[in-house]
Enzyme design. Structure first.
Site, PDB file in Angstrom:
ATOM      1  N   HIS B 167       0.760  -1.374   0.128  1.00 20.71           N
ATOM      2  CA  HIS B 167      -0.156  -0.040  -0.052  1.00 20.71           C
ATOM      3  C   HIS B 167       1.049   1.303  -0.071  1.00 20.71           C
ATOM      4  CE1 HIS B 167      -2.856   3.000   1.761  1.00 20.71           C
ATOM      5  NE2 HIS B 167      -3.788   2.234   1.348  1.00 20.71           N
ATOM      6  N   ASP B 244       2.771  -4.559   8.124  1.00 19.90           N
ATOM      7  CA  ASP B 244       1.687  -3.877   8.006  1.00 19.90           C
ATOM      8  C   ASP B 244       0.264  -4.625   8.144  1.00 19.90           C
ATOM      9  OD1 ASP B 244      -0.604  -2.344   7.067  1.00 19.90           O
ATOM     10  OD2 ASP B 244       0.198  -1.868   5.105  1.00 19.90           O
ATOM     11  N   GLN B 247      -4.815  -5.107   6.824  1.00 22.21           N
ATOM     12  CA  GLN B 247      -5.861  -6.197   6.354  1.00 22.21           C
ATOM     13  C   GLN B 247      -5.775  -7.418   7.116  1.00 22.21           C
ATOM     14  OE1 GLN B 247      -7.895  -4.934   3.942  1.00 22.21           O
ATOM     15  NE2 GLN B 247      -6.933  -2.975   3.752  1.00 22.21           N
ATOM     16  N   LYS B 270     -10.659  -0.142  10.063  1.00 25.15           N
ATOM     17  CA  LYS B 270     -10.933  -1.307   9.235  1.00 25.15           C
ATOM     18  C   LYS B 270     -11.423  -2.524  10.094  1.00 25.15           C
ATOM     19  CE  LYS B 270      -7.472  -0.073   5.776  1.00 25.15           C
ATOM     20  NZ  LYS B 270      -8.068   0.695   4.833  1.00 25.15           N
ATOM     21  N   CYS B 411      -4.959   2.580  -3.703  1.00 26.63           N
ATOM     22  CA  CYS B 411      -3.589   2.867  -3.285  1.00 26.63           C
ATOM     23  C   CYS B 411      -2.389   1.996  -3.278  1.00 26.63           C
ATOM     24  CB  CYS B 411      -3.819   3.233  -1.502  1.00 26.63           C
ATOM     25  SG  CYS B 411      -5.029   4.655  -1.291  1.00 26.63           S
TER      26      CYS B 411
END
Lengths: 134, 453
Positions: B167, B244, B247, B270, B411
C-alpha cells in the site's frame, strides 16, 4: 441501471472519435486522474491562424472520461483558439448530459483540464474554466 | 495471476472494441467441486452473518427497498452498535481529558482509555500494553516508525526491503526517508498468482538490509504473506521487520508474539472501530530507544525553557490530547471481535472468498480475477476486471443496485503497474458479509455486461 449511461455515451466509449496519435503534433499534453490512475494524452495541430487543425487523443479510462474526450475533441477541431478558450467545464458536463456524481467529476473533466494545460501558453482561458462546477 | 475464463465460446476480450489488456497467464479453471453452494455455506459457516447484522445499525437503513451490499470492508469496516455506544458513552457520561484530571471524570476517562490499550494489546497478542501506541491509522503508525526509528537508524548506503504488494502507506514514508538519508529501497517481486517470490526475498536479504517492511495481507489482491517465515529469515540476516497488519487484524487471529516481528501497524477503522483509531505495536526496547515523534503535552516528563525529558513509553509517542473517544471505540471493537472469535471470523471469510471467486469465475463471462486462488493464503479481498468495461463504470453502475465496491488502484499503484491494469474493481468482505451480497454483485455485473455488450 441503464438510464445512467445513455446510448450516446456508450457509443463514444465503444468507438471513440479522434482516438489515436498525430505524426508531428504542435502540442502534446498528458493528463492523469490520480484517484484511479487513468491517463490521457492529447495531441493538437494548430495552424498559423491559430485554428485547431487536427486533434487526437489516446489513453485508457472509463466510459465517462473516454466519451468526454471523444466529444471534446470533436468540438474543438476547426475551432480558433479564441473560441476553444471559451469552453468551460460546465459545457463539457452539459454535453455529456448525464448525472455525474462528485466522485466521478474528475473522470468527466480530465479531457478539458488536459486541454486547458495543453494550451495555457497560447490562450487566455476564461475565468469560468477555473471554477469547480456547482 | 489466475485468469478465470470460460472454457468455450468466443473470447470476450478479443471481441470487444476497446482494448483491455489481459493480465497473467490466463489459466482456465474448471468449476471447483469443493466449493460449497450458498445453502451449504449457511450450514457450515462458523459465524451467522444474519445474526451479526443485527449488531450493525447501517443495515437498518433502506437503500431503495433493500439493504446495502457493502463490499468495501478493506477500505473501512462498518461499525457495530457497541462501538457507537462506547464512543457516545465517553462523550456523554465520561468526558474528560486523560492522565490529567484529579477528579472522578478524569479518572474514568483515563481508565477507559488505558483499558482500551489493554484490550488492544491482548487482541494482537502483545505481552505488554506499554507496547501499544495509539495512532490515527496504519499510515500514521508507519510514518511514526520511519520518522523516529528510521531517522535514527537508517544511514547513507543502507537498504530497506519492501515488496511490490505494498500500500502507498508502506511505500511513501520509506521513499521520503531514503531521499533524506541517501539510502536505498529494494522490492520483492510477486509471481503471476500474486505471491511474493521468496527466492528473490532471500537474495535481497543477502545484501544485509537494515529493515524489511511488508504487508501481512495485500489490500490489492488478497495475498496472505507467510509472515513468520519471512520474519525468521530477516532476523537471521540481521534486519528488523515491520509488518503492515491493516488487512489482517480485522480478519484473522494475529499474535505479534507468534509472528516475532519488531513493528506491527494497523488501523482501527478497518477492524470495526471508529475512524481516527489505530495502533502501532513495537518491542518495548525498540520503543524506549526511539526518539519521540511529535513534541508537546503528554509526551514529556519535565519541561524547562531549553530542555525536556520525555515520558515513558507509549505516552512518549502520544503528544497532545489523543482521540480518546476513538481509542475507547477501538477497545469496544476488538472486544466484539474477540466475542465472535477470530478463528471463526477467518473461517467465515474464507468460505465467502471461495464462494465469491467461484461465483465470479462461473457467473461473469470473461472476468479476470487477480491474486491467489482460494486457500490458506488468500484473504477476503477480490479484485477483478471485466473485459471492455472500466472499473469506475462498474462501480458507478453497481451503486445503482446498492452494491458498494471499490474501483481504482486501491492505493497500490505499483501493484497495478505489475498487474498491467490502471485500475481494478474490488469486492472485500467482513464479518457481516453474506453469500447474498456476492450473489447481488454477480447479478449486478451481469447487468453491467449486458449494458456494455
Amino acid at each position: 441501471m441503464d438510464d445512467l449511461y445513455r446510448a450516446e455515451i456508450l457509443e463514444h466509449y465503444r468507438h471513440p472519435h479522434n482516438f489515436g496519435t498525430l505524426e508531428h503534433p504542435d502540442v502534446v499534453q498528458e493528463g492523469s486522474n490520480p484517484l484511479c490512475g487513468d491517463r490521457l494524452t492529447l495531441m493538437l495541430d494548430v495552424d498559423e491562424q491559430g485554428v485547431v487543425d487536427e486533434v487526437a487523443f489516446t489513453g485508457r479510462g472509463c466510459a465517462i472520461s473516454q466519451a468526454s474526450a471523444s466529444m471534446l475533441t470533436d468540438r474543438i477541431r476547426g475551432l480558433p483558439l479564441a473560441e476553444v478558450a471559451k469552453i468551460g467545464r460546465q459545457d463539457v458536463l452539459d454535453e455529456l448530459g448525464i448525472e455525474i456524481s462528485p466522485a466521478r467529476l474528475k473522470c468527466a473533466l480530465l479531457s478539458v483540464d488536459t486541454l486547458r494545460r495543453a494550451l495555457e501558453d497560447r490562450v487566455a482561458w476564461q475565468a469560468e474554466t477555473e471554477e469547480e462546477p456547482a | 495471476m489466475v485468469a478465470y475464463l470460460p472454457s468455450d465460446g468466443p473470447d470476450p476480450v478479443a471481441d470487444c472494441d476497446v482494448a483491455v489488456p489481459r493480465t497473467g497467464s490466463g489459466t482456465a479453471l474448471e468449476a471447483g467441486p469443493d466449493v460449497p453452494d450458498a445453502a451449504e455455506i449457511a450450514r457450515i459457516d462458523p459465524l451467522d452473518p444474519l445474526v451479526i447484522r443485527r449488531d450493525f445499525p447501517i443495515f437498518e437503513r433502506d437503500f431503495g427497498g433493500r439493504t446495502v451490499a457493502y463490499l468495501d470492508s478493506a477500505a473501512t469496516s462498518l461499525k457495530p452498535r457497541v462501538v457507537v455506544d462506547a464512543v457516545n458513552d465517553y462523550n456523554t457520561r465520561h468526558t474528560a481529558n486523560v492522565h490529567r484530571g484529579i477528579y472522578a471524570l478524569g479518572e474514568e476517562a483515563t481508565a477507559l482509555y488505558e483499558g482500551a490499550r489493554e484490550r488492544v494489546a491482548r487482541f494482537i497478542g502483545a505481552r505488554d500494553r506499554h507496547e501499544i501506541v495509539f495512532v490515527r491509522n496504519a499510515t500514521e503508525a508507519i510514518n511514526l516508525v520511519a520518522a523516529t526509528w528510521g531517522r535514527r537508524n537508517i544511514g547513507a548506503g543502507d537498504t530497506i526491503v519492501l515488496t511490490e504488494l505494498e500500500h502507498h502507506s508502506n511505500l511513501v514514508p520509506w521513499q521520503m526517508l531514503i531521499q533524506e538519508k541517501d539510502a536505498d529501497l529494494e522490492f520483492v517481486p510477486i509471481d503471476d498468482e500474486g505471491r511474493l517470490v521468496q527466492e528473490s526475498y532471500d537474495a535481497l536479504l543477502r545484501t544485509h538490509p537494515k529493515l524489511v517492511a511488508f504487508t501481512h495481507v495485500s489490500n490489492g489482491i488478497g495475498t496472505i504473506n507467510p509472515v513468520r517465515e519471512m520474519v525468521d529469515r530477516a532476523h537471521r540476516a540481521g534486519a528488523l521487520v515491520l509488518v503492515d497488519g491493516a488487512q489482517a487484524v480485522p480478519h484473522m487471529p494475529v499474535s505479534v508474539a507468534e509472528l516475532d516481528c519488531d513493528f506491527y501497524a494497523f488501523s482501527g477503522h478497518k477492524a470495526l472501530g471508529p475512524t481516527g483509531s489505530g495502533a502501532l505495536w513495537a518491542r518495548r526496547e525498540l520503543l524506549e530507544a526511539m526518539p519521540p515523534y511529535m513534541g508537546g503535552g503528554e509526551m514529556i516528563r519535565e519541561v524547562h525553557l531549553r530542555s525536556t525529558t520525555y515520558n515513558d513509553v507509549p505516552w512518549k509517542f502520544e503528544a497532545g490530547t489523543p482521540d480518546i473517544a476513538a481509542a475507547i471505540g477501538l477497545g469496544a471493537a476488538v472486544e466484539y471481535l474477540v466475542g465472535l472469535g477470530m478463528d471463526r471470523v477467518r473461517g467465515h471469510e474464507r468460505l465467502l472468498t471461495a464462494y465469491a471467486l467461484d461465483a465470479l469465475a462461473h457467473g461473469v463471462p470473461g472476468v479476470t480475477l487477480h491474486g491467489p486462488r482460494a486457500g490458506d493464503d488468500r484473504a477476503g479481498v477480490v479484485s477483478f476486471n471485466l473485459p471492455g468495461v472500466h472499473p469506475h463504470d462498474v462501480a458507478t453502475l453497481l451503486d445503482r443496485e446498492a452494491v458498494a465496491i471499490r474501483a481504482g488502484h486501491h492505493c497500490t499503484q505499483p501493484l497495478h503497474e505489475r498487474l498491467g491494469e490502471a485500475a481494478t474493481a474490488r469486492a472485500s468482505f467482513g464479518v457481516y458479509s453474506t453469500t447474498d451480497d456476492i450473489d447481488r454483485l454477480v447479478a449486478g455485473l451481469r447487468k453491467v455486461q449486458a449494458l456494455f455488450s
